[in-house]
Design an enzyme around this catalytic site. Sequence first.
Site, PDB file in Angstrom:
ATOM      1  N   HIS A  57      -0.459  47.447  63.443  1.00  0.00           N
ATOM      2  CA  HIS A  57      -0.123  47.681  62.028  1.00  0.00           C
ATOM      3  C   HIS A  57       1.383  47.518  61.802  1.00  0.00           C
ATOM      4  O   HIS A  57       1.818  46.762  60.926  1.00  0.00           O
ATOM      5  CB  HIS A  57      -0.590  49.090  61.628  1.00  0.00           C
ATOM      6  CG  HIS A  57      -0.260  49.480  60.223  1.00  0.00           C
ATOM      7  ND1 HIS A  57      -1.182  49.441  59.192  1.00  0.00           N
ATOM      8  CD2 HIS A  57       0.906  49.919  59.658  1.00  0.00           C
ATOM      9  CE1 HIS A  57      -0.600  49.841  58.069  1.00  0.00           C
ATOM     10  NE2 HIS A  57       0.666  50.134  58.334  1.00  0.00           N
ATOM     11  N   GLU A  58       2.174  48.243  62.601  1.00  0.00           N
ATOM     12  CA  GLU A  58       3.632  48.195  62.412  1.00  0.00           C
ATOM     13  C   GLU A  58       4.178  46.803  62.711  1.00  0.00           C
ATOM     14  O   GLU A  58       5.125  46.346  62.077  1.00  0.00           O
ATOM     15  CB  GLU A  58       4.326  49.252  63.280  1.00  0.00           C
ATOM     16  CG  GLU A  58       3.975  50.696  62.931  1.00  0.00           C
ATOM     17  CD  GLU A  58       4.221  51.064  61.467  1.00  0.00           C
ATOM     18  OE1 GLU A  58       5.108  50.457  60.825  1.00  0.00           O
ATOM     19  OE2 GLU A  58       3.526  51.964  60.955  1.00  0.00           O
ATOM     20  N   HIS A  75       4.135  44.641  59.684  1.00  0.00           N
ATOM     21  CA  HIS A  75       5.327  44.798  58.831  1.00  0.00           C
ATOM     22  C   HIS A  75       6.494  43.980  59.402  1.00  0.00           C
ATOM     23  O   HIS A  75       7.226  43.307  58.666  1.00  0.00           O
ATOM     24  CB  HIS A  75       5.756  46.265  58.760  1.00  0.00           C
ATOM     25  CG  HIS A  75       4.881  47.124  57.899  1.00  0.00           C
ATOM     26  ND1 HIS A  75       4.548  46.787  56.600  1.00  0.00           N
ATOM     27  CD2 HIS A  75       4.291  48.335  58.146  1.00  0.00           C
ATOM     28  CE1 HIS A  75       3.785  47.749  56.085  1.00  0.00           C
ATOM     29  NE2 HIS A  75       3.612  48.682  57.000  1.00  0.00           N
ATOM     30  N   HIS A  77       6.254  40.346  58.714  1.00  0.00           N
ATOM     31  CA  HIS A  77       6.556  40.105  57.297  1.00  0.00           C
ATOM     32  C   HIS A  77       8.077  40.012  57.124  1.00  0.00           C
ATOM     33  O   HIS A  77       8.593  39.121  56.435  1.00  0.00           O
ATOM     34  CB  HIS A  77       5.981  41.255  56.457  1.00  0.00           C
ATOM     35  CG  HIS A  77       5.861  40.956  55.002  1.00  0.00           C
ATOM     36  ND1 HIS A  77       5.455  41.897  54.085  1.00  0.00           N
ATOM     37  CD2 HIS A  77       6.095  39.829  54.272  1.00  0.00           C
ATOM     38  CE1 HIS A  77       5.445  41.357  52.876  1.00  0.00           C
ATOM     39  NE2 HIS A  77       5.834  40.112  52.960  1.00  0.00           N
TER      40      HIS A  77
END
Length: 707
Positions: free
Chosen positions: A490-491, A494, A497
């Site tokens: 998940h992290e 980020h 991105h």
Amino acid sequence: SAMLAGCRRALPAALGRALRGRAAGPGRRAVSTSWCPVGAAFDAKQQQPRGSAAGRETGLFGVPELSCPEGFQEAQDKALQESEQLVQKACSTPPGPETVKIFDQLSDALCRVADLADFVKIAHPDFAFREAAEEACRNIGTVVEKLNTDVELCQSLRRLLADEVAMSSLDPETRRVAELFMFDFEISGIHLDEEKRKKAVNLNVRILDLCNEFLTGAHLPNKIDKHVLPEHIRYNFTAEGNHLQVAGLHADCPDDLVREAAYKIFLYPNAEQLSRLEELLVSRNSLAQLVGYDTFAHRALQGTMAGTPETVTRFLEKLSDQLSKRTQKDFEMMTKMKMKLNPQNSKLMPWDHPYYSGVLRAERYNIDPGLYCPFFSLGACMEGLNSLFSQLLGISLYAEQTQKGEIWSEDVRKLAVVHETEGLLGYIYCDFFQRPDKPHQDCHFTVRGGRLRENGEYQLPVVVLMLSLPHSTRGAPTLLSPGMMENLFHEMGHAMHSMLGRTRYQHVTGTRCPTDFAEVPSILMEYFANDYRVVNQFARHYKTGQPLPKNMVSRLCESKKVCAAADMQLQVFYAALDQIYHGKHPLKKSTTDILKEMQEKFYGLPYVPNTAWQLRFSHLVGYGAKYYSYLMSRAVASMVWKQCFAQDPFDRAMGERYRREMLAHGGGKEPILMVQGMLQKSPSVEDFVDALVSDLDQDFETFITDS
């Protein structure tokens, strides 16, 4: 605030066109001598990669001034000096693209210190560094408040926006960035007369204070005379003389009475906290109306994927309707389980939901994290991510030797993110391990945003990923539970991105985009983390090298669907409550009466008299009117997964489309346009709801195998 609106969005657990190709200087490096394979950097010994750079000294993140706490003053003074010159330049520049560039430079000068300080003030082990960073944040915040009310500065931007010829010469990204800067000015009340502007400034200051006070109050324990509780459960709570401290809901405790007591005591209304919440909601509404919005929700949702509170309400109501039958089934299953374990008191209450859903999961699938951990060593998981990014996006992760003074803890790892043809894209500092006083939250921080510099070079983005993983032991590397592995993916979503949101302007770089879009790349990574084809590439037993059996992955995925409708229903209730609190004022009822009404309408388990859950709802501070964002981001991620990656999670053409349509723009393009580009259709509220609900369906193949 205008200059800092883009920066200072750490994502918790509280983020234009890509400039392909010409990464400047070091960005053109193919491979550096101080790089080593990513998995090896996270092995059992947790040693720094070896290389030639170790001898040189620098400051935190390679910023020379930050070799000591006093350096924050120097960095801050430099930034403020630079910003003064840029303000003068902005005011004397004729309207055109140059105006936007100067505003972005101004934003960058302040963010380079504020973003870095935002991270250091919570994560640095040295109190002196934390204090210096806190002071820098405060001082830059004060300057930003002044800039937000600088009429001359605003006029230079307004001249551009009013000049039709100049505006028509701007490309879409530059135009959007100009409009975002103006939007930030206007929500600070710059367009008002002096008296109203003063009022807006005072409201902003008061709201900031109330937010801090409310956050503190939301986490304070409640005390109770110990004699009120039966003797056999007192040991569950911290004793303080004749009192017991209740600091949380004890949601996982198997004793029904402990959970009930914790719920009723921890959520007992506190008059001061209640008045803080009421004043916060009234102040937010006053500020929104002062600057021209009907409600605070209208102001907060401008520019988001949802766009308006009406759309959010429609989304939540339709989702609730679709979930209701499934939620009822979940509650019936929990009630049966409670009857089985506690026949005297079988009525399902709010303090039962988290516990009994866990019991049902364990009974049906018997998922023991300990059986999975040996297959998920940290080094293997990092190699898995590296392999996935390499196949999907042509990107590799390398561990890079750090210089002395560059990192704040010796177990931090620095990763270089390198594209096969474009070279170095940026850096990720991995602060993965537990240490005393480190916040227990998994999150992503932007430390420096990417942007095209005036000399044509690209300013490489720098981010930190913070987790709380256990250290390796003498006999074993760091082993992750399935939940930790999913959080890591998940992290890292980020972080990618941030690396690939390669915009011309740092104001919209990477995760600096609307809240309901910011979680899409990270949630999408969870779908990859739960796909056997992806997991099978890296999950190996750290001792035997044996791959993780397929049925273990299937069972893990299916176990997450047990009571998932009820869990989602709870999130819908919280999001609906948030919308009402930030909707039309004056509120028709007290915040507690609204809670009771929303709980009956959107949740289904009874309200417990003399409790006020909203006073512990700390997300009202960081996600005011935007709590729905996580649900909407999940809906988009689900649609992208099913349509683009479910058939082949390593499809390079889809990976490139994903980069081009969704990651590359940061916040430089309207989020709904990015989603349309990826899905090649315009999704409706009904599509969002269907995507979320279809994720709850049991996988027939696994169900049959298990039966």
